[in-house]
Write an enzyme that holds these catalytic residues in place. Structure first.
Site, PDB file in Angstrom:
ATOM      1  N   HIS A   1     -21.987  19.431  22.512  1.00  0.00           N
ATOM      2  CA  HIS A   1     -22.653  19.354  21.214  1.00  0.00           C
ATOM      3  C   HIS A   1     -22.844  17.926  20.710  1.00  0.00           C
ATOM      4  O   HIS A   1     -23.367  17.734  19.620  1.00  0.00           O
ATOM      5  CB  HIS A   1     -21.838  20.160  20.196  1.00  0.00           C
ATOM      6  CG  HIS A   1     -20.479  19.549  19.968  1.00  0.00           C
ATOM      7  ND1 HIS A   1     -19.521  19.480  20.962  1.00  0.00           N
ATOM      8  CD2 HIS A   1     -19.940  18.954  18.882  1.00  0.00           C
ATOM      9  CE1 HIS A   1     -18.444  18.869  20.484  1.00  0.00           C
ATOM     10  NE2 HIS A   1     -18.673  18.542  19.223  1.00  0.00           N
ATOM     11  N   ASP A   2     -22.362  16.953  21.473  1.00  0.00           N
ATOM     12  CA  ASP A   2     -22.498  15.554  21.057  1.00  0.00           C
ATOM     13  C   ASP A   2     -23.532  14.785  21.883  1.00  0.00           C
ATOM     14  O   ASP A   2     -23.863  13.643  21.546  1.00  0.00           O
ATOM     15  CB  ASP A   2     -21.150  14.822  21.213  1.00  0.00           C
ATOM     16  CG  ASP A   2     -20.087  15.344  20.259  1.00  0.00           C
ATOM     17  OD1 ASP A   2     -20.447  15.794  19.154  1.00  0.00           O
ATOM     18  OD2 ASP A   2     -18.896  15.289  20.624  1.00  0.00           O
TER      19      ASP A   2
ATOM     20  N   ASP B   1      -9.732  17.610  20.047  1.00  0.00           N
ATOM     21  CA  ASP B   1     -10.746  16.640  19.647  1.00  0.00           C
ATOM     22  C   ASP B   1     -10.182  15.218  19.668  1.00  0.00           C
ATOM     23  O   ASP B   1      -9.068  14.982  19.171  1.00  0.00           O
ATOM     24  CB  ASP B   1     -11.175  17.012  18.218  1.00  0.00           C
ATOM     25  CG  ASP B   1     -12.400  16.280  17.759  1.00  0.00           C
ATOM     26  OD1 ASP B   1     -13.458  16.474  18.353  1.00  0.00           O
ATOM     27  OD2 ASP B   1     -12.292  15.504  16.785  1.00  0.00           O
TER      28      ASP B   1
ATOM     29  N   GLU C   1     -10.491  15.886  24.807  1.00  0.00           N
ATOM     30  CA  GLU C   1     -11.699  15.049  24.782  1.00  0.00           C
ATOM     31  C   GLU C   1     -11.251  13.609  24.991  1.00  0.00           C
ATOM     32  O   GLU C   1     -10.627  13.025  24.108  1.00  0.00           O
ATOM     33  CB  GLU C   1     -12.431  15.192  23.440  1.00  0.00           C
ATOM     34  CG  GLU C   1     -13.762  14.478  23.467  1.00  0.00           C
ATOM     35  CD  GLU C   1     -14.368  14.192  22.101  1.00  0.00           C
ATOM     36  OE1 GLU C   1     -15.546  13.807  22.060  1.00  0.00           O
ATOM     37  OE2 GLU C   1     -13.666  14.330  21.080  1.00  0.00           O
TER      38      GLU C   1
ATOM     39  N   ASP D   1     -11.129  24.888  19.275  1.00  0.00           N
ATOM     40  CA  ASP D   1     -11.094  23.458  19.034  1.00  0.00           C
ATOM     41  C   ASP D   1      -9.925  23.156  18.105  1.00  0.00           C
ATOM     42  O   ASP D   1      -9.656  23.925  17.171  1.00  0.00           O
ATOM     43  CB  ASP D   1     -12.406  23.040  18.344  1.00  0.00           C
ATOM     44  CG  ASP D   1     -13.015  21.794  18.938  1.00  0.00           C
ATOM     45  OD1 ASP D   1     -12.334  20.761  18.932  1.00  0.00           O
ATOM     46  OD2 ASP D   1     -14.176  21.857  19.381  1.00  0.00           O
TER      47      ASP D   1
HETATM   48  C1  GLC Z   1     -15.513  14.614  18.600  1.00  0.00           C
HETATM   49  C2  GLC Z   1     -16.423  15.793  18.390  1.00  0.00           C
HETATM   50  C3  GLC Z   1     -17.552  15.366  17.495  1.00  0.00           C
HETATM   51  C4  GLC Z   1     -16.968  14.938  16.170  1.00  0.00           C
HETATM   52  C5  GLC Z   1     -15.906  13.867  16.349  1.00  0.00           C
HETATM   53  C6  GLC Z   1     -15.073  13.708  15.117  1.00  0.00           C
HETATM   54  O1  GLC Z   1     -16.136  13.597  19.272  1.00  0.00           O
HETATM   55  O2  GLC Z   1     -16.860  16.280  19.624  1.00  0.00           O
HETATM   56  O3  GLC Z   1     -18.510  16.365  17.319  1.00  0.00           O
HETATM   57  O4  GLC Z   1     -17.986  14.458  15.342  1.00  0.00           O
HETATM   58  O5  GLC Z   1     -14.998  14.189  17.370  1.00  0.00           O
HETATM   59  O6  GLC Z   1     -14.257  14.824  14.942  1.00  0.00           O
END
Ligand code: GLC
Length: 545
Positions: A337-338, A210, A276, A108
């Protein structure tokens, strides 16, 4: 589209498995998972035989030094490992051990924000005149003292915090301890690109980037307009949920930066960039780059939000396929994980099995989330045990802890994850839903995933073939062909809670090689065959459909 399957890249042919390191395996007995714990389970992931799961790449959520305000997505040093997870030597061993088994390693990378404990931010906030002041986004208050604009944080409240010492606000669209970097500053840009090189030199194979669409904002930081379709029941502090994301994300300039990032990846050969990304298809597709010069895999999350209907799933796939330029490779995600666990989101175990077959038979790279192969459901988190800032600020219903409970390895006290109480409670079903038990059971979810993965590996039609949807009369069934010039598979997925009689027009026969129920392998006549409730099958075709 080329049909030369030997030209496929590893990130096209393979299946990615996301590991949330905190929750995978604790070897130091502090209740938190670590890198050594991942090494200990590499054989589970792929030992080269079909006794193992059979994934080709692992993506690790952040393990960098961090105060853990957002569990590692608040990075205090991009070029090290938090002692909680291990050290650089352990990381190097992880890469070597993974590569020895043919498993690629994706890490990541969090380019939008750092921790407020990162030395860059400490320097930046020290004075308005510091040379690194401009590495973050600082603005004067409005004349009445209020924040510079109306943006809200994704975790509730305003996106700005006033720093009394220097009298300016800094921007943070997540927790206030995650100040956002200013990618318009050339020195910051160069420093961030160097953090990529640091890991590429250590031999990693790619990055999951991210919230990459957020890294550059409107030059004038204009107010976002109100969202007329905002849910009226949003918590009062969900300011960003009430706004349209016009000026805080997906600005045209982001593509110039991503091309630079891709340039860095290219310095090291065939390394993969995953992003993402959110937003409507025509804008999302731009992240592949007009000349195929941005990300190889902009994450496609669309199926996660579809209702449980075959027509909706098919429409989502068909629209995405139609939007892709010829050079672009599709990908699908059903959990991370979200998001709530897919078994809970789609309504139960039978649906989760069908979803697994969907994910692993569509055209493009699938990403699995650890624990989904066991059919893990949302954990039950008592309010006082909530850890996630989103759950703490926006209400228990929004906590992402439910999907981050410890991996369930066996039926011992803490599910084999740790010998001490884990950072989040182990799910109550661990005694009956765990790796050890599911490895013994030839019809378990884990057996289904293993069978799907290993079949996919040796079936060119699945890992590299074309996708062609087939119309059928049977209600709530999604049917498609995956084919190369030499091999054809028909995928028939019954989303209904009732049995369905399916007719595929034509005279062909086929052989069911895999059913989600794992209890039949047989020849069928395609003019009429029956699927049980929520059953999916892969049929190898003999003739032409
Ligand atoms: C992304 C991650 C998440 C995190 C956010 C801020 O959405 O997947 O888990 O809280 O970014 O970094």
């Amino acid at each position: 589209m080329t049909n030369d399957l030997s030209a496929l890249h590893w990130w096209q042919r393979g299946v990615v498995y996301q590991i949330y390191p905190r929750s995978f395996q604790d070897t130091t007995q502090n209740g938190v998972g670590d890198l050594a714990g991942i090494i200990a389970h590499l054989d589970y992931l792929n030992d080269g035989t079909s006794a193992s799961l059979g994934v080709d790449a692992i993506w690790l959520s952040p393990f960098y030094p961090s105060p853990m305000k957002d569990f590692g997505y608040d990075v205090a040093d991009y070029c090290d490992v938090d002692p909680l997870f291990g050290d650089l030597a352990t990381f190097d061993r992880l890469v070597a051990e993974a590569h020895r088994r043919g498993i690629k390693v994706i890490i990541d990378w969090v380019p939008n924000h750092t921790s407020d404990q990162h030395p860059w931010f400490i320097a930046s906030r020290s004075s308005r005149d510091h040379s690194q002041r401009d590495w973050y986004i600082w603005r004067d208050p409005q004349p009445d003292g209020s924040p510079p604009n109306n943006w809200g944080s994704f975790f509730g409240g305003p996106a700005w915090t006033l720093d009394p010492a220097t009298g300016q606000y800094y921007l943070h669209q997540f927790v206030k301890e995650q100040p956002e970097l200013n990618w318009r500053n050339p020195a910051l840009r160069a420093a961030m690109l160097d953090t990529l090189r640091f890991w590429l030199k250590r031999g990693i194979d790619g990055f999951r980037m991210d919230v990459i669409g957020l890294i550059i904002k409107d030059q004038d930081l204009r107010d976002n307009p109100p969202n007329p379709e905002a849910d009226p029941n949003l918590p009062p502090n969900d300011l960003q949920g009430r706004l349209l994301h016009v000026y805080n994300m997906d600005q045209d300039e982001v593509h110039d930066i991503i091309r630079e990032i891709r340039g860095v990846l290219n310095e090291f050969g065939d390394r993969c960039g995953i992003g993402e990304l959110w937003g409507p298809l025509p804008r999302w597709v731009r992240y592949y780059g007009e000349q195929s010069d941005e990300l190889q895999l902009p994450f496609n999350f669309r199926l996660m939000y579809e209702p449980w209907r075959a027509e909706a799933m098919r429409q989502s796939v068909d629209e995405m396929e139609a939007a892709l330029p010829d050079f672009a490779w599709p990908n699908y995600v059903l959990g991370n994980h979200d998001q709530p666990r897919l078994a809970s989101r789609f309504g139960g175990q039978a649906q989760a099995r069908l979803a697994a077959m969907l994910l692993l038979t569509l055209r493009g790279t699938p990403t699995l989330y650890c624990g989904d192969e066991l059919g893990l459901e949302n954990g039950i988190i008592p309010p006082e045990k909530i850890q996630d800032p989103q759950g703490k600020n926006l209400g228990a219903a929004r906590t992402r802890d439910v999907t981050r409970t410890p991996m369930q390895w066996d039926d011992s006290r803490y599910a084999g994850f740790s010998m001490v109480e884990p950072w989040l409670p182990v799910s109550t079903d661990f005694a009956t839903r765990n790796v050890a038990q599911q490895l013994q059971d030839p019809t378990s979810p884990l057996s289904l995933y293993r069978r799907l993965l290993w079949y996919r590996h040796q079936q060119p039609a699945l890992y590299g073939g074309r996708y062609r949807p087939i119309d059928v009369e049977a209600d709530n069934c999604f049917v498609y062909v995956r084919e190369t010039d030499d091999a054809r598979c028909l995928i028939v997925l019954n989303f209904a809670a009732e049995a369905r009689q399916v007719t595929i027009h034509g005279e062909d026969n086929g052989t069911i090689v895999l059913s989600t129920h794992l209890d039949r392998e047989e020849r069928v006549t395609l003019t009429s065959f029956t699927l049980r409730p929520y059953e999916g099958v892969i049929i190898e075709l003999e003739g032409r459909v």
